[in-house]
Design a protein around this motif. Structure first.
Motif: not given
Length: 93
Positions: A39-43, A53-63, A22-28
């Protein structure tokens, strides 16, 4: 804009590896340019999954570029060794 949500269930006894993952994800954030926000969270409740993990990208190509980035793949490799389940959804927002 694409919102990418991923949830994981982890094997019991892997708490140290979970924290490292989870720290590795946050550090990206701020490292992989296609990752606009994350945003990375523990239940904290009694839900079916342990983390999200909730993340956002400009478009599917960026994802797709994010998924193929070697830094993301390295973090994902750790997850693959400790997870028992994964669910994800991508949608336009």
């Amino acid at each position: 804009m694409i919102r990418h949500i991923v949830m994981w269930k982890f094997r019991p006894g892997t708490e140290a590896e979970q924290a490292q993952f989870l720290d590795g994800l946050r550090n990206l954030q701020g490292v992989i340019p296609q990752l606009l926000r994350s945003e990375v969270s523990v239940n904290t409740g009694d839900g079916n999954y342990d983390a999200v993990l909730v993340s956002e990208f400009r478009d599917l190509e960026a994802l797709r570029a994010y998924r193929e980035d070697p830094r993301h793949k390295a973090v994902s490799a750790l997850c693959n060794s400790i997870r028992t389940d994964r669910a994800s959804v991508d949608y336009e927002c």
